[in-house]
Structures are given as structure tokens and as C-alpha cells.
Write a protein that holds these residues in place. Structure first.
Motif, PDB file in Angstrom:
ATOM      1  N   ILE A  31       1.007  -1.177   0.122  1.00  0.00           N
ATOM      2  CA  ILE A  31      -0.027  -0.032  -0.003  1.00  0.00           C
ATOM      3  C   ILE A  31       0.844   1.183  -0.096  1.00  0.00           C
ATOM      4  O   ILE A  31       0.341   2.050  -0.366  1.00  0.00           O
ATOM      5  CB  ILE A  31      -0.783  -0.099   1.279  1.00  0.00           C
ATOM      6  N   ALA A  32       2.087   1.263   0.881  1.00  0.00           N
ATOM      7  CA  ALA A  32       2.817   2.820   1.663  1.00  0.00           C
ATOM      8  C   ALA A  32       3.281   2.990  -0.606  1.00  0.00           C
ATOM      9  O   ALA A  32       3.205   4.011  -0.876  1.00  0.00           O
ATOM     10  CB  ALA A  32       3.833   2.508   2.440  1.00  0.00           C
ATOM     11  N   LEU A  33       4.354   1.135  -1.263  1.00  0.00           N
ATOM     12  CA  LEU A  33       4.352   1.750  -2.303  1.00  0.00           C
ATOM     13  C   LEU A  33       3.819   2.573  -3.248  1.00  0.00           C
ATOM     14  O   LEU A  33       4.305   2.808  -3.895  1.00  0.00           O
ATOM     15  CB  LEU A  33       4.981   0.472  -2.603  1.00  0.00           C
ATOM     16  N   ALA A  34       2.102   1.851  -3.542  1.00  0.00           N
ATOM     17  CA  ALA A  34       1.905   2.260  -4.139  1.00  0.00           C
ATOM     18  C   ALA A  34       0.699   4.046  -3.436  1.00  0.00           C
ATOM     19  O   ALA A  34       1.170   4.506  -5.528  1.00  0.00           O
ATOM     20  CB  ALA A  34      -0.345   1.942  -4.332  1.00  0.00           C
TER      21      ALA A  34
ATOM     22  N   SER B 299     -13.756  -9.876   6.915  1.00  0.00           N
ATOM     23  CA  SER B 299     -13.965  -8.840   5.239  1.00  0.00           C
ATOM     24  C   SER B 299     -12.058  -8.553   5.023  1.00  0.00           C
ATOM     25  O   SER B 299     -11.862  -8.435   3.581  1.00  0.00           O
ATOM     26  CB  SER B 299     -14.206  -7.624   6.054  1.00  0.00           C
ATOM     27  N   PHE B 300     -10.997  -9.043   6.092  1.00  0.00           N
ATOM     28  CA  PHE B 300      -9.614  -8.964   5.659  1.00  0.00           C
ATOM     29  C   PHE B 300      -9.223 -10.292   4.846  1.00  0.00           C
ATOM     30  O   PHE B 300      -8.953  -9.724   3.209  1.00  0.00           O
ATOM     31  CB  PHE B 300      -9.224  -9.426   7.058  1.00  0.00           C
ATOM     32  N   TYR B 301     -10.486 -11.510   4.695  1.00  0.00           N
ATOM     33  CA  TYR B 301      -9.958 -12.899   4.123  1.00  0.00           C
ATOM     34  C   TYR B 301     -10.478 -12.160   2.802  1.00  0.00           C
ATOM     35  O   TYR B 301      -9.740 -12.325   2.102  1.00  0.00           O
ATOM     36  CB  TYR B 301     -10.145 -13.541   4.727  1.00  0.00           C
TER      37      TYR B 301
ATOM     38  N   THR C 179     -10.531   0.375   1.553  1.00  0.00           N
ATOM     39  CA  THR C 179     -11.423  -0.210   2.233  1.00  0.00           C
ATOM     40  C   THR C 179     -10.110  -0.576   3.203  1.00  0.00           C
ATOM     41  O   THR C 179     -10.707  -0.517   3.983  1.00  0.00           O
ATOM     42  CB  THR C 179     -12.141  -1.026   1.394  1.00  0.00           C
ATOM     43  N   LEU C 180      -9.761  -1.059   2.443  1.00  0.00           N
ATOM     44  CA  LEU C 180      -8.486  -2.018   2.723  1.00  0.00           C
ATOM     45  C   LEU C 180      -7.943  -1.236   4.164  1.00  0.00           C
ATOM     46  O   LEU C 180      -6.757  -1.502   5.460  1.00  0.00           O
ATOM     47  CB  LEU C 180      -8.031  -2.626   2.317  1.00  0.00           C
ATOM     48  N   ILE C 181      -7.579  -0.860   3.854  1.00  0.00           N
ATOM     49  CA  ILE C 181      -6.556   1.059   4.986  1.00  0.00           C
ATOM     50  C   ILE C 181      -7.675   1.268   5.954  1.00  0.00           C
ATOM     51  O   ILE C 181      -6.818   1.092   6.760  1.00  0.00           O
ATOM     52  CB  ILE C 181      -6.052   2.596   4.087  1.00  0.00           C
ATOM     53  N   ALA C 182      -8.629   1.626   5.467  1.00  0.00           N
ATOM     54  CA  ALA C 182      -9.726   1.786   6.994  1.00  0.00           C
ATOM     55  C   ALA C 182      -9.720   0.552   7.866  1.00  0.00           C
ATOM     56  O   ALA C 182      -9.535   0.869   9.028  1.00  0.00           O
ATOM     57  CB  ALA C 182     -10.503   1.971   6.293  1.00  0.00           C
TER      58      ALA C 182
END
Ligand code: HEM
Ligand code: HEM
Length: 192
Positions: free
Chosen positions: A33-36, A98-100, A156-159
Motif C-alpha cells: 500500500i505504501a509503495l502504491a 472482511s480481511f480474508y 477500504t483495506l486501509i480503513a
């Protein structure tokens, strides 16, 4: 039929396998996520290299997540600590499910997005070998949908990660259940 407890899991801790999966995937997701986001406004070869690494890491996360989900379906995790309220256990279970789902659908949407491009370059795994594309080359409708999905699910994943970490810290320090010890490598005592 009740599933066997994970090998190595005790009443109060996850097993070594579950802990290894958790932290390998968590670190790869946070790095990806950081890279993107950090390279979002870069241009030229630097952005191209960053995206190559992002794609290879994303597909690695996809493979690890499928293996982790298969493992999780076959192994019962330790029960929640006794002090957790009912609504908190329901919320934690919903967040984990939700993570999976996100750990599989998010990289799939990225894979679909790059596969739908009309002028594809080789999809390389860290310049070691090439991975296959999905058979949707040049399909603009699929490409557009996958792009939107990737962006929305990415945020959504970040949240969800922010909420998850806040909940873990709250239970570890706030109500002293030492929750993080349940998912920490080594012999750290967790409360029951
Ligand atoms: C769990 C794994 C992944 C995570 C967490 C993730 C997350 C993200 C995020 C947060 C962005 C920035 C969204 C934006 O601002 O547009 C992004 C962009 C991107 N991702 Fe992923 N991604 C993952 C897997 C993949 C995979 C497997 C591929 C392709 C094989 C991929 C291809 C891309 C591309 C090409 C972009 C740039 C899109 C653009 O420039 O508009 N991602 N990703
Ligand atoms: C991208 C980052 C992360 C993802 C995708 C993630 C995902 C998950 C998932 C799916 C579970 C459920 C395990 C299961 O029962 O199968 C879990 C549990 C857990 N995670 Fe994370 N996690 C992340 C980061 C973190 C971080 C940074 C912490 C530390 C503060 C953390 C602490 C925990 C703890 C303590 C548990 C066990 C909860 C319990 O005892 O029920 N996670 N995580």
C-alpha cells in the motif's frame, strides 16, 4: 464436526503457522500500500519499477492469502479472551472475514486490471520469471471496472487495517487483555 485446534495453538494463543502467515501477509500488505501511494505521482522509469514491484508483491500476497484461508478453514483459532464483550467478538469476526475477502479480491482486481490492458508488458515476478495474464486483453469495460474496484477496495483495506490496529491496541493496553500476545511470535504470555 469440530475442527482440530491449530497445531501449536493453546487456549490463549495462535499457533506458529497462523502467526507466521499473519505477520508475513500484514508486512507485505502494508509495504505494498505504501509503495502504491508514495509513488502515485512519480513518472517515467522509477514509477514503472515501483509498479512492477507492486504487482509482483500483490500476486505474492494473493498466493499466500489463498494458502492462509485454506489453513484457517481447516484449523480452529483460540477462543476470544473471556473479557471481550459479545458485540466486540461479533465485530472482530466480521473484520477478520472482511480481511480474508479483501486479501483475495483486491489483488485479483489488480491482476484483472493489468490483464485488460491493450498493450501488456510481461508480468514479471521480481524480474526472475513471468507470470500469466488473465484472458481479458483489450477489454475496456472489464479494465475500467477492475480499476475502480482496485481503488475502492484499496482504501477500504486501509480503513480496516487502521480499525484493526486500534482495536488490538485498545484491548492490549486499554483493558489489559494483552491481546497482541495472542498473535506475537515467541513465548509471550497472553491472558485467557
Ligand atoms: C493485496 C495486494 C494489493 C494491495 C493492498 C494494493 C493496493 C493498491 C493501492 C492502495 C493502490 C493505489 C490506488 C490508487 O490511488 O489508484 C494501487 C494501485 C495499483 N495497483 Fe494495487 N494492490 C494490490 C495488488 C495488486 C496487484 C496483484 C496488481 C496487478 C497484478 C496491482 C496493480 C496496481 C496498479 C497497476 C496500480 C496503479 C493504478 C493507477 O495508477 O491508477 N495491485 N494498489
Ligand atoms: C495489513 C495488516 C493486517 C492484516 C491484513 C491483518 C489481518 C488479521 C486477520 C485476518 C486476523 C484474524 C486471524 C484469524 O483468526 O484467522 C488477525 C488477527 C489479529 N491481528 Fe491482525 N492484521 C494486520 C495487522 C495487524 C497489526 C499491525 C497488529 C498489531 C497491532 C495486528 C494484531 C492482530 C491480533 C492481536 C490478532 C488476534 C486477534 C484475536 O486474538 O482474535 N494485526 N489479523
Amino acid at each position: 464436526m469440530t475442527r482440530p485446534r491449530e497445531p501449536g495453538a493453546t487456549r490463549s494463543r495462535y499457533s506458529g503457522g497462523a502467526i507466521a502467515f499473519h505477520w508475513a501477509i500484514a508486512l507485505l500488505i502494508i509495504a505494498n500500500i505504501a509503495l502504491a501511494l508514495v509513488t502515485d505521482d512519480w513518472h517515467g522509469p522509477a514509477r514503472s519499477i515501483a509498479i512492477q514491484i507492486h504487482k509482483a508483491t500483490g500476486l505474492t500476497i494473493l498466493v499466500l492469502s489463498v494458502a492462509r484461508l485454506a489453513w484457517r478453514l481447516a484449523h480452529r483459532p483460540p477462543p476470544f479472551p473471556a473479557g471481550i464483550r459479545r458485540w466486540e467478538a461479533v465485530a472482530a469476526r466480521a473484520a477478520h472475514c472482511s480481511f480474508y475477502a479483501l486479501m483475495i479480491v483486491l489483488p485479483m482486481s489488480g491482476w484483472l486490471m493489468v490483464s485488460a490492458s491493450a498493450n501488456r508488458k510481461p508480468l514479471s515476478w521480481y524480474w526472475l520469471f513471468d507470470l500469466p495474464y488473465l484472458p481479458v486483453q483489450g477489454d475496456k469495460a472489464i479494465g475500467g471496472f477492475a480499476h475502480e474496484t482496485h481503488e475502492i477496495l484499496g482504501y477500504t483495506l486501509i480503513a480496516l487495517v487502521v480499525l484493526h490496529v486500534a482495536a488490538a491496541l485498545k484491548h492490549h493496553y486499554g483493558d489489559r487483555t494483552r491481546l497482541i500476545a495472542r498473535m506475537w511470535p515467541g513465548q509471550v504470555a497472553a491472558s485467557r
